[in-house]
Scaffold this motif. Structure first.
Motif, PDB file in Angstrom:
ATOM      1  N   VAL A   1       2.683  10.445   4.873  1.00  0.00           N
ATOM      2  CA  VAL A   1       3.870  11.225   4.521  1.00  0.00           C
ATOM      3  C   VAL A   1       3.965  12.466   5.402  1.00  0.00           C
ATOM      4  CG1 VAL A   1       4.977  12.587   2.705  1.00  0.00           C
ATOM      5  CG2 VAL A   1       3.976  10.364   2.159  1.00  0.00           C
ATOM      6  N   ASP A   2       2.841  13.127   5.615  1.00  0.00           N
ATOM      7  CA  ASP A   2       2.835  14.316   6.474  1.00  0.00           C
ATOM      8  C   ASP A   2       3.244  13.960   7.905  1.00  0.00           C
ATOM      9  OD1 ASP A   2       2.076  15.890   4.355  1.00  0.00           O
ATOM     10  OD2 ASP A   2      -0.057  15.925   4.904  1.00  0.00           O
TER      11      ASP A   2
ATOM     12  N   ASN B   1       0.851  -1.181   0.000  1.00  0.00           N
ATOM     13  CA  ASN B   1       0.000   0.000   0.000  1.00  0.00           C
ATOM     14  C   ASN B   1       0.888   1.232   0.000  1.00  0.00           C
ATOM     15  OD1 ASN B   1      -2.346  -1.524   0.137  1.00  0.00           O
ATOM     16  ND2 ASN B   1      -2.262  -1.607   2.370  1.00  0.00           N
ATOM     17  N   ALA B   2       0.795   1.994  -1.035  1.00  0.00           N
ATOM     18  CA  ALA B   2       1.580   3.221  -1.109  1.00  0.00           C
ATOM     19  C   ALA B   2       1.177   4.133   0.042  1.00  0.00           C
ATOM     20  CB  ALA B   2       1.340   3.901  -2.447  1.00  0.00           C
TER      21      ALA B   2
END
Length: 147
Positions: free
Chosen positions: A16-17, A9-10
Motif C-alpha cells: 500500500v505504501d 493475498n491482501a
C-alpha cells in the motif's frame, strides 16, 4: 479433477505504501503537464491519479464537439490579412489536421482546403483566385500551397 482455487493475498502495508508513492508520482507528473486552469478543475475533487485521469478524460470528451465547431468556424472564416501565403496555407493545414485529430470523420477534403484558401484571399490576390478557380484540373492543396 478439481481445479485449485487461487488465493487472494491482501495487500501488505508495504504494498500500500509503495502504491501510494507511485500514485503521488503519477499525479505530480499530470499536474506539472496541464494548464493551471485545468489543474484547478481536477485538483480539489480527486485524490487518486486514476480519478484525476478519468475526470480529465471526461472533460476533454465533453469538450470535443464544441472544439470541432470552433475549428470548423475558424477554418471557414480564415483570411490572409497581412501574413505571407506560406503562413496562411500552413494555418489552414494546421486547422485541418486538428479537426482530423479530434474526429477522423471531420477530415477536410483536399479541394475544400483550396476553396478555403481562395475564399480568404484579399483583393491583392484576386487575379490568383481567378486563375485557380478556372484551372483544369482543379489544383490539390499541396501543389497550391507549395507555389
Amino acid at each position: 479433477m478439481s481445479v485449485p482455487l487461487t488465493t487472494y493475498n491482501a495487500p501488505t502495508t508495504k504494498d500500500v505504501d509503495e502504491w501510494k508513492k507511485v500514485d503521488v508520482k503519477v499525479k505530480m507528473w499530470v499536474f506539472s503537464t496541464v494548464f493551471h486552469s485545468l489543474l484547478q478543475m481536477v485538483l480539489k475533487e480527486y485524490s487518486y491519479a486514476r480519478n484525476v485521469y478519468l475526470h480529465m478524460e471526461k472533460l476533454f470528451r465533453d469538450n470535443n464537439k464544441a472544439r470541432l465547431m470552433q475549428l470548423d468556424t475558424e477554418l471557414r472564416n480564415i483570411s490572409i490579412d497581412d501574413i505571407s501565403m506560406a503562413v496562411y496555407c500552413y494555418k489552414i493545414q494546421h486547422i485541418s489536421n486538428l479537426l482530423e485529430n479530434l474526429d477522423a470523420s471531420s477530415k477536410v477534403q483536399d479541394k475544400h482546403l483550396v476553396i478555403y484558401v481562395i475564399n480568404g484571399l484579399s483583393t491583392k490576390y484576386e487575379h490568383l483566385a481567378t486563375l485557380i478557380l478556372h484551372r483544369s484540373p482543379f489544383p490539390n492543396f499541396s501543389e497550391f500551397s507549395e507555389s
